[in-house]
Design a protein around this motif. Structure first.
Motif, PDB file in Angstrom:
ATOM      1  N   GLY A  18      21.288  -5.969   3.739  1.00  0.00           N
ATOM      2  CA  GLY A  18      22.056  -5.441   4.861  1.00  0.00           C
ATOM      3  C   GLY A  18      21.335  -4.343   5.619  1.00  0.00           C
ATOM      4  N   VAL A  19      20.009  -4.444   5.654  1.00  0.00           N
ATOM      5  CA  VAL A  19      19.243  -3.474   6.443  1.00  0.00           C
ATOM      6  C   VAL A  19      18.433  -4.241   7.481  1.00  0.00           C
ATOM      7  N   SER A  20      17.671  -3.505   8.270  1.00  0.00           N
ATOM      8  CA  SER A  20      16.907  -4.194   9.307  1.00  0.00           C
ATOM      9  C   SER A  20      15.547  -4.641   8.780  1.00  0.00           C
ATOM     10  N   ILE A  21      14.970  -5.601   9.470  1.00  0.00           N
ATOM     11  CA  ILE A  21      13.631  -6.082   9.147  1.00  0.00           C
ATOM     12  C   ILE A  21      12.625  -4.941   9.199  1.00  0.00           C
ATOM     13  N   THR A  22      12.767  -4.128  10.219  1.00  0.00           N
ATOM     14  CA  THR A  22      11.859  -2.996  10.390  1.00  0.00           C
ATOM     15  C   THR A  22      11.808  -2.135   9.135  1.00  0.00           C
ATOM     16  N   THR A  23      12.964  -1.810   8.640  1.00  0.00           N
ATOM     17  CA  THR A  23      13.035  -0.959   7.453  1.00  0.00           C
ATOM     18  C   THR A  23      12.254  -1.565   6.297  1.00  0.00           C
ATOM     19  N   VAL A  24      12.506  -2.841   6.055  1.00  0.00           N
ATOM     20  CA  VAL A  24      11.813  -3.510   4.956  1.00  0.00           C
ATOM     21  C   VAL A  24      10.302  -3.470   5.177  1.00  0.00           C
ATOM     22  N   SER A  25       9.902  -3.774   6.393  1.00  0.00           N
ATOM     23  CA  SER A  25       8.478  -3.773   6.706  1.00  0.00           C
ATOM     24  C   SER A  25       7.864  -2.393   6.468  1.00  0.00           C
ATOM     25  N   PHE A  26       8.575  -1.352   6.879  1.00  0.00           N
ATOM     26  CA  PHE A  26       8.075   0.009   6.666  1.00  0.00           C
ATOM     27  C   PHE A  26       7.879   0.291   5.183  1.00  0.00           C
ATOM     28  N   VAL A  27       8.842  -0.105   4.407  1.00  0.00           N
ATOM     29  CA  VAL A  27       8.737   0.126   2.968  1.00  0.00           C
ATOM     30  C   VAL A  27       7.525  -0.604   2.396  1.00  0.00           C
ATOM     31  N   ILE A  28       7.405  -1.864   2.771  1.00  0.00           N
ATOM     32  CA  ILE A  28       6.306  -2.678   2.249  1.00  0.00           C
ATOM     33  C   ILE A  28       4.950  -2.068   2.587  1.00  0.00           C
ATOM     34  N   ASN A  29       4.826  -1.592   3.809  1.00  0.00           N
ATOM     35  CA  ASN A  29       3.537  -1.080   4.259  1.00  0.00           C
ATOM     36  C   ASN A  29       3.343   0.408   4.002  1.00  0.00           C
ATOM     37  N   GLY A  30       4.268   0.988   3.246  1.00  0.00           N
ATOM     38  CA  GLY A  30       4.118   2.394   2.909  1.00  0.00           C
ATOM     39  C   GLY A  30       4.208   3.317   4.109  1.00  0.00           C
ATOM     40  N   LYS A  31       4.854   2.837   5.153  1.00  0.00           N
ATOM     41  CA  LYS A  31       5.004   3.692   6.333  1.00  0.00           C
ATOM     42  C   LYS A  31       6.420   4.243   6.429  1.00  0.00           C
ATOM     43  N   ALA A  32       7.039   4.385   5.258  1.00  0.00           N
ATOM     44  CA  ALA A  32       8.453   4.743   5.238  1.00  0.00           C
ATOM     45  C   ALA A  32       8.689   6.252   5.353  1.00  0.00           C
ATOM     46  N   ARG A  33       7.625   7.019   5.280  1.00  0.00           N
ATOM     47  CA  ARG A  33       7.746   8.485   5.404  1.00  0.00           C
ATOM     48  C   ARG A  33       8.546   8.868   6.653  1.00  0.00           C
TER      49      ARG A  33
END
Lengths: 335, 335
Positions: A18-33
């Motif tokens: 239930g989150v956005s694609i962007t969020t998942v992508s950020f997490v995967i690529n370590g850009k979640a800061r």
DNA sequence: TGGATCAAGTAAAACGTTTTAGCTTTGCTT
DNA sequence: AAGCAAAGCTAAAACGTTTTACTTGATCCA
């Protein structure tokens, strides 16, 4: 095992959580800061782990323009030396998510050019190249195309570039000195008539260490011809003026051993033998041949780490990476 | 050479020619029959030729789900035999637009499994596999995953599969018969204690051709150990009951030659030697060793054509492709 | 109080293909 | 004259990512 085991995509993960694609992508690529909360990061990571998500490389390549593919152009990929290098490179590269594509020049300029034009615009990220003879101009122009390019085994003086090579000069100089200390005073040298740095450096290392030089130089293209056999017979048998001979490459050594075998030369009593590059043949030869061995594992590792570092550094302003590794003398019964 | 030399896409072509993307794509993929007029086809083709259009493989992969990548899992990619096969395969494959990714099992089941799980879901189209020992169950389950899989060098009897192998049985039988005709009556055999078809077939070929058998079998893992040396000494030196020995693999032959060298055995006067697989070492050994040579080029070609045929046939209902190629006896001075 | 900054998140475009489902127009059959 | 098939062409969706630009609250500080 199910055959319709659909691969899970980022979209699936986003939907399930239930989150956005962007969020998942950020997490995967370590850009979640500063983009995704600690808590959510954990949740996404846990889910990814659970379903065993594997990114689609085609989609990544399409989006980023990077193919994670490196071309390794060797002189002959089935030659033991290059084959060993290739094997090590392949596993190092894979650990870092890179594929390697291999090809062989056969030391032929035209083949090399054909390969390179074939790869052009095929989405290669980097080139590791063992340039053939007479390739200086082409080598320079490859670099101007802006792709990461690392030279291997041979290098040029006329322009700057990244490279990983053996310290040929030092290796042979040290080896020759060792032979002198062992009591050999008259030392012969068989080299290749070639513009490759490898050959010039080996010759110079020998020349600078030796009091009087006895040199024979063979043309690369003639290495298996009758002319070469005759010249070797002259140099090694009939006119011999030395007690030990150093071969500047393993193909020369093989040609030389053939001649010595034919004339039943006693190694090492009547003539000592030392050559570059270790291989099974030299170890098992009767008698075992002394060699200057190249650090294959290290060379391969340096090649890959250098290439990957260059690929990940967007700003390649750090100057040129240039590594020159020492060879190792393995003294056997032939000296 | 410009650095901002933008790659031309189908879209660019369509725009320049004032037609739709679909039309261009149809022309490129030869699906223009009854869709695009002769005239327009020519026009598009001419333009493509002119601008030197090269398709973006990432986009193609993403859309079609095919990566045009084949994995070749060899026993040891740096071994001369596999290296030569790999080199030939690479160039054949490239001519057909395929990339090859290499890896080595070291004849170790766990390494093989590790490689395979790593590649899983990474978008590999086909596998060419040299299975290690004790791999039968895994081999079967790989096939059930539905990916094109071709076995090389070894095969299984318990289930059907595609393969390309040497006709080991016939090759060794013919070679042994030739030796008998040459006058050798007592023939010894050194084989590997192994469940690989290669080894079993070679042993059977020998056993079926020989009147009385003298067999020594070495465990694969012990091949370089002291135990093996002692057993070889026993078999080849102290207890010898034959005039010629046949080695079932080149690693065995090398171990055997080491022992014979140590004991100064006169080849071929006191003992003849014949082995599988040609390589530089055997040709240059003193004396040169007779071998049963594998048709490397042909094997590589068959592997690639087989794989590609399977990939392009959507309906793989043609049964299994199974090729067994003849070896060639190269008689040198050791026999 | 108001303006600026920042954390946490998302919508949507873009990468370059292939392919489905359509839309015209023409010619042929009945 | 109506219907239909075929030829010739195209719009748009889809493949799975990454990344830009944006929204919404909350906090901070002068």
């Amino acid at each position: 095992m199910r055959k319709d085991h659909k691969r899970v995509s980022i979209k699936d993960i986003a939907q399930a959580l239930g989150v956005s694609i962007t969020t998942v992508s950020f997490v995967i690529n370590g850009k979640a800061r500063n983009k995704v909360s600690e808590e959510l990061i954990k949740k996404v990571e846990a889910y990814i782990e659970k379903v065993g998500y594997i990114p689609n490389v085609a989609a990544q390549s399409l989006r980023t323009g990077k193919s994670n593919t490196i071309v390794f152009m060797a002189e002959d990929i089935s030659d033991p030396f290059f084959a060993k290098i290739a094997k090590r490179m392949e596993s190092f590269a894979f650990e870092h998510g890179y594929k390697i594509v291999f090809c062989s020049t056969e030391n032929n300029k035209d083949r090399a050019i054909a390969h390179l034009t074939f790869f052009k615009d095929k989405g290669i990220d980097a080139y590791i190249i063992t340039p053939p003879e007479h390739f200086e101009e082409e080598a320079k122009s490859i670099m101007e195309q802006g792709k990461v390019t690392v030279f291997f085994d041979r290098r040029y003086n006329s322009f700057d570039h990244h490279y990983v090579v053996l310290d040929n000069y030092r290796s042979i100089r040290d080896a020759v000195r060792f032979m002198q200390q062992k009591g050999y005073s008259r030392i012969g040298f068989v080299g290749l008539e070639s513009d490759l740095s490898t050959m010039k450096e080996r010759e110079n290392g020998y020349l600078d260490q030796v009091e009087t030089a006895f040199v024979l130089k063979i043309d690369f293209k003639e290495i298996t011809s009758q002319v070469t056999i005759e010249r070797l017979e002259q140099f090694l048998i009939y006119d011999r003026q030395f007690d030990i001979v150093v071969f500047a490459s393993n193909s020369l050594a093989i040609a030389g051993l053939r001649v010595m075998q034919k004339h039943k030369v006693n190694i090492p009593d009547s003539l000592g033998v030392l050559t570059f590059d270790d291989r099974e043949l030299f170890e098992l030869y009767n008698p075992p041949i002394s060699v200057i061995s190249q650090p294959v594992g290290l060379l391969a590792e340096e090649l890959i780490t250098t290439t990957i570092k260059l690929l990940s550094d967007a700003d390649q302003q750090h100057g040129f990476i240039q590594k020159s590794l020492p060879g190792k003398l393995i003294a056997r019964y032939s000296t």
